[in-house]
Design an enzyme around this catalytic site. Structure first.
Site, PDB file in Angstrom:
ATOM      1  N   SER A   1     -19.774  31.618  -2.570  1.00  0.00           N
ATOM      2  CA  SER A   1     -21.185  31.218  -2.592  1.00  0.00           C
ATOM      3  C   SER A   1     -21.422  29.946  -1.786  1.00  0.00           C
ATOM      4  CB  SER A   1     -21.637  30.975  -4.034  1.00  0.00           C
ATOM      5  OG  SER A   1     -21.414  32.103  -4.825  1.00  0.00           O
TER       6      SER A   1
HETATM    7  N1  SAH Z   1     -17.053  32.600  -7.702  1.00  0.00           N
HETATM    8  C1  SAH Z   1     -16.570  33.162  -6.460  1.00  0.00           C
HETATM    9  C2  SAH Z   1     -17.651  33.993  -5.771  1.00  0.00           C
HETATM   10  C3  SAH Z   1     -17.196  35.384  -5.665  1.00  0.00           C
HETATM   11  S1  SAH Z   1     -18.399  36.583  -5.215  1.00  0.00           S
HETATM   12  C4  SAH Z   1     -16.008  32.082  -5.551  1.00  0.00           C
HETATM   13  O1  SAH Z   1     -16.124  30.899  -5.883  1.00  0.00           O
HETATM   14  O2  SAH Z   1     -15.423  32.414  -4.533  1.00  0.00           O
HETATM   15  C5  SAH Z   1     -18.489  37.506  -6.714  1.00  0.00           C
HETATM   16  C6  SAH Z   1     -17.210  38.142  -7.198  1.00  0.00           C
HETATM   17  O3  SAH Z   1     -17.538  38.900  -8.345  1.00  0.00           O
HETATM   18  C7  SAH Z   1     -16.548  39.110  -6.223  1.00  0.00           C
HETATM   19  O4  SAH Z   1     -15.241  38.714  -5.975  1.00  0.00           O
HETATM   20  C8  SAH Z   1     -16.618  40.453  -6.940  1.00  0.00           C
HETATM   21  O5  SAH Z   1     -15.489  41.278  -6.721  1.00  0.00           O
HETATM   22  C9  SAH Z   1     -16.678  40.017  -8.391  1.00  0.00           C
HETATM   23  N2  SAH Z   1     -17.223  41.010  -9.296  1.00  0.00           N
HETATM   24  C10 SAH Z   1     -18.232  41.899  -9.089  1.00  0.00           C
HETATM   25  N3  SAH Z   1     -18.439  42.643 -10.185  1.00  0.00           N
HETATM   26  C11 SAH Z   1     -17.553  42.220 -11.113  1.00  0.00           C
HETATM   27  C12 SAH Z   1     -17.278  42.604 -12.460  1.00  0.00           C
HETATM   28  N4  SAH Z   1     -17.957  43.566 -13.069  1.00  0.00           N
HETATM   29  N5  SAH Z   1     -16.294  41.952 -13.114  1.00  0.00           N
HETATM   30  C13 SAH Z   1     -15.573  40.974 -12.522  1.00  0.00           C
HETATM   31  N6  SAH Z   1     -15.793  40.562 -11.254  1.00  0.00           N
HETATM   32  C14 SAH Z   1     -16.770  41.178 -10.560  1.00  0.00           C
END
Ligand code: SAH
Length: 218
Positions: free
Chosen positions: A68
């Site tokens: 993000s």
């Molecule tokens: N917090 C992260 C941002 C990642 S983007 C950072 O600091 O880099 C959001 C993430 O949520 C992705 O990696 C995606 O695979 C994950 N995601 C999506 N649906 C999900 C679910 N149901 N359970 C766990 N993770 C999930």
């Protein structure tokens, strides 16, 4: 690098002021800003993106996912109102950047990620960096992490189409959850969910945002 990081912090401060009428917060907690300074975002992206690591935008982290934008990480962290005793659940570990920021601020972070490659690489990265208060698990975060509940705060870093009841149930009375809710890649609202001491839930919309979708298929 130091200059770029300082510029990133300035941009966060500026955007916090611009969005204050929506978020109710013109500045973020000093400790949150310190964590944003202490955790080098460049360490969480591939070499090819390092030159953009301090820009205020999302960046690809593989598997179609993104880290993000720094302002959003600062805002969502600030909204959680955590302290050194807090136990926090993150849904969507991704690169591990948000988990690392929280790791600097709270007692314990539990983070879940549905894509096994990302869960494995972020777990390894965080361990190598010396974070011993962050645990990563590869599961569907729609169901939270029941064994470790209740949590003082929950942060969801992908957009849900609804607020999962399991996550509300795993929030301690007095706890706070920040979660983007809405349709994939279009209009989403960052929601702040608070549970009072009686366990009643209050939901308020904070800001329009765009996150990758929270996927509910495993
Ligand atoms: N917090 C992260 C941002 C990642 S983007 C950072 O600091 O880099 C959001 C993430 O949520 C992705 O990696 C995606 O695979 C994950 N995601 C999506 N649906 C999900 C679910 N149901 N359970 C766990 N993770 C999930």
């Amino acid at each position: 690098m130091k200059k770029k990081l300082e510029k990133m912090l300035d941009t966060i401060r500026m955007e916090a002021r611009y969005t204050a009428s929506y978020t109710g917060r013109a500045t973020f907690d000093k400790r949150v800003m310190q964590a944003m300074q202490d955790v080098d975002r460049g360490d969480f992206v591939a070499d090819s993106y390092k030159s953009q690591a301090y820009d205020n935008g999302p960046l690809p982290i593989g598997n179609g996912q993104t880290i993000s934008q720094p302002y959003i990480v600062a805002l969502t962290t600030d909204l959680l109102d955590v302290n050194a005793d807090s136990v926090v659940l993150e849904v969507g570990t991704g690169s591990g950047y948000q988990a690392a920021i929280l790791g600097k601020l709270v007692k314990q972070v539990y983070s879940v990620e549905r894509i096994s490659e990302l869960a494995a690489s972020s777990e390894k990265r965080l361990k190598q960096m010396g974070y011993d208060n962050i645990q990563v698990r590869c599961v569907n975060g729609y169901r939270g992490w029941q064994e470790k509940a209740p949590f003082d705060a929950i942060i969801v870093t992908a957009a849900a189409t609804r607020i999962p009841q399991d996550l509300i149930d795993q929030l301690r009375p007095g706890g706070r959850m920040v979660i983007p809710v809405g349709l994939p890649y279009t209009s989403q609202e960052l929601m702040l969910v608070t549970r009072n001491e009686q366990g009643d839930t209050d939901i308020e919309s904070v800001l329009g945002v765009v996150f990758v979708p929270l996927v509910d298929n495993n």
